[in-house]
Design a protein around this motif. Structure first.
Motif, PDB file in Angstrom:
ATOM      1  N   TRP A   1       0.820  -1.202   0.000  1.00  0.00           N
ATOM      2  CA  TRP A   1       0.000   0.000   0.000  1.00  0.00           C
ATOM      3  C   TRP A   1       0.855   1.253   0.000  1.00  0.00           C
ATOM      4  CZ3 TRP A   1      -3.693   2.714  -1.468  1.00  0.00           C
ATOM      5  CH2 TRP A   1      -4.082   3.889  -0.823  1.00  0.00           C
TER       6      TRP A   1
ATOM      7  N   ALA B   1       0.397   4.008  -2.810  1.00  0.00           N
ATOM      8  CA  ALA B   1      -0.063   5.347  -2.434  1.00  0.00           C
ATOM      9  C   ALA B   1       0.935   6.415  -2.872  1.00  0.00           C
ATOM     10  CB  ALA B   1      -0.298   5.413  -0.924  1.00  0.00           C
TER      11      ALA B   1
ATOM     12  N   GLU C   1       0.198   9.364  -5.475  1.00  0.00           N
ATOM     13  CA  GLU C   1       0.353  10.754  -5.046  1.00  0.00           C
ATOM     14  C   GLU C   1       1.249  11.531  -6.006  1.00  0.00           C
ATOM     15  OE1 GLU C   1       1.681  10.479  -1.038  1.00  0.00           O
ATOM     16  OE2 GLU C   1      -0.278   9.931  -0.263  1.00  0.00           O
TER      17      GLU C   1
ATOM     18  N   CYS D   1      -4.828   9.906  -1.469  1.00  0.00           N
ATOM     19  CA  CYS D   1      -5.072   8.483  -1.213  1.00  0.00           C
ATOM     20  C   CYS D   1      -5.514   8.237   0.225  1.00  0.00           C
ATOM     21  CB  CYS D   1      -3.808   7.667  -1.492  1.00  0.00           C
ATOM     22  SG  CYS D   1      -3.233   7.772  -3.201  1.00  0.00           S
TER      23      CYS D   1
ATOM     24  N   TRP E   1      -9.045   0.757  -0.698  1.00  0.00           N
ATOM     25  CA  TRP E   1      -8.347   2.021  -0.877  1.00  0.00           C
ATOM     26  C   TRP E   1      -9.000   2.855  -1.979  1.00  0.00           C
ATOM     27  CZ3 TRP E   1      -6.315   2.760  -5.745  1.00  0.00           C
ATOM     28  CH2 TRP E   1      -6.074   1.604  -6.521  1.00  0.00           C
TER      29      TRP E   1
ATOM     30  N   ALA F   1      -8.092   6.444  -4.560  1.00  0.00           N
ATOM     31  CA  ALA F   1      -7.239   7.539  -5.038  1.00  0.00           C
ATOM     32  C   ALA F   1      -8.156   8.549  -5.713  1.00  0.00           C
ATOM     33  CB  ALA F   1      -6.193   7.026  -6.022  1.00  0.00           C
TER      34      ALA F   1
ATOM     35  N   TYR G   1       0.071  11.443   2.032  1.00  0.00           N
ATOM     36  CA  TYR G   1      -0.525  10.176   2.407  1.00  0.00           C
ATOM     37  C   TYR G   1      -1.470  10.344   3.593  1.00  0.00           C
ATOM     38  CZ  TYR G   1      -0.829   5.527   4.491  1.00  0.00           C
ATOM     39  OH  TYR G   1      -1.281   4.368   5.055  1.00  0.00           O
TER      40      TYR G   1
END
Length: 251
Positions: free
Chosen positions: A131, A135, A139, A145, A166, A168, A178
Motif C-alpha cells: 500500500w 499510495a 500521489e 489516497c 483504498w 485515489a 498520504y
C-alpha cells in the motif's frame, strides 16, 4: 459503457452472462492481460474495471448508489505475491513477484487520469509495503489516497476476510500527502466470525474464504478449485459498498 479487463476465461464468460442479465453495468469484456492493454484502448469508457473477476466492484457501486455512468476506475491486483496462503506454499515474493501488477495499473492511470480509483487487496499486503508503494506512486500523479482494512463478517458474512480497501481521488483539493487509515470514517459494527456450526467452514468457503476448510468438511477439491473459484477471487460487494459510500461523503 463499462470496460472489464479479466484474463481468466471462466471469469470473463461469467462477466458476460452478468452483463447480459443486467446484474452489472453494461460493457465489454477484454480477456487480455493488463500488460497488453494500452491507454488508447480505454478511450470512450466511463468506468474501467481491472482484474474484474466476476464484477464485484460494479455490484458494489450500484449498492452504494453510484450510477453506472459515474466516471471512475476500479482494480484489485493479484493478491498471490502477498497472501498468507501463498507464503505458506512458498509462492509469495512481494514486489519482486511477476504477479505484482500494481505498477502496470498505475501506468494506465497516469496516462488516462481517471477522477477516482477504487481498489482492494489482502490485508497482509500492508506488511510487504504494497500500500505504501502504491499510495506514493499515485500521489506523484496528483491523487489523494486513503485506505481502511475492513472485515467481511462486520457486514453479515460468515468469515473475517480482512481486506484493504483504498481510494485515489484526483478531485479532493486540500488533501496533502498520504492519509492515515482513520481518515475514511466507517461506522462498522463489532462482529465475530461464527464458530461451532459444522457447516460454517463450508459456507465460508462458498463465500470465498478457504483458510479454515479441511477435506473432512465435505467439499471436494474440485468444487473448491472450480465451482467456487470465481467467488474466491471476488471482493465482498457489501463491504466495498460501505467504503464507497464513506468516500463519497468525505470527497
Amino acid at each position: 459503457t463499462a470496460y472489464y479487463n479479466e484474463f481468466n476465461p471462466h471469469a470473463a464468460a461469467w462477466l458476460r452472462k452478468l452483463i447480459a442479465a443486467g446484474e452489472i453495468a453494461p460493457g465489454i469484456v477484454d480477456e487480455r492481460s493488463i500488460t497488453d492493454v494500452a491507454a488508447d484502448d480505454l478511450v470512450g469508457y466511463t468506468q474501467c474495471h481491472f482484474f474484474a473477476g466476476i464484477g464485484g466492484w460494479s455490484v458494489a457501486l450500484r449498492l452504494a448508489g453510484v450510477p453506472d455512468d459515474y466516471p471512475l476506475w476500479t482494480g484489485s491486483p493479484p493478491c498471490q505475491p502477498y497472501s498468507v496462503a501463498a507464503v505458506a506454499h512458498g509462492g509469495a515474493q512481494g514486489q519482486g513477484d511477476v504477479r505484482h501488477l500494481a505498477p502496470v495499473f498505475v501506468r494506465l492511470i497516469r496516462k488516462r487520469k481517471p477522477p477516482k480509483v477504487f481498489g482492494e487487496q489482502v490485508g497482509n499486503a500492508i506488511r510487504w509495503g504494497w500500500w505504501e508503494e502504491l499510495a506514493l506512486a499515485l500521489e506523484r500523479e496528483g491523487y489523494a489516497c486513503a485506505a481502511a482494512v475492513l472485515r467481511a463478517d462486520a457486514f453479515g458474512a460468515d468469515h473475517e476476510r480482512k481486506r484493504l480497501h483504498w481510494v485515489a481521488d484526483a478531485r479532493s483539493e486540500g488533501w496533502e500527502g498520504y492519509q492515515p487509515l482513520e481518515c475514511v470514517s466507517l461506522a462498522t459494527p463489532a462482529a465475530l466470525a461464527q464458530h461451532g456450526n459444522p457447516l460454517a467452514d463450508a459456507r465460508r468457503a462458498l463465500d470465498g474464504d478457504y483458510s479454515h476448510l479441511l477435506p473432512c468438511d465435505g467439499l471436494s477439491v474440485q468444487l473448491e478449485r472450480l465451482a467456487t473459484h470465481g467467488y474466491g477471487n471476488a471482493i465482498v460487494p457489501a463491504v466495498a459498498a460501505a467504503f464507497i459510500q464513506s468516500v463519497m461523503e468525505v470527497a
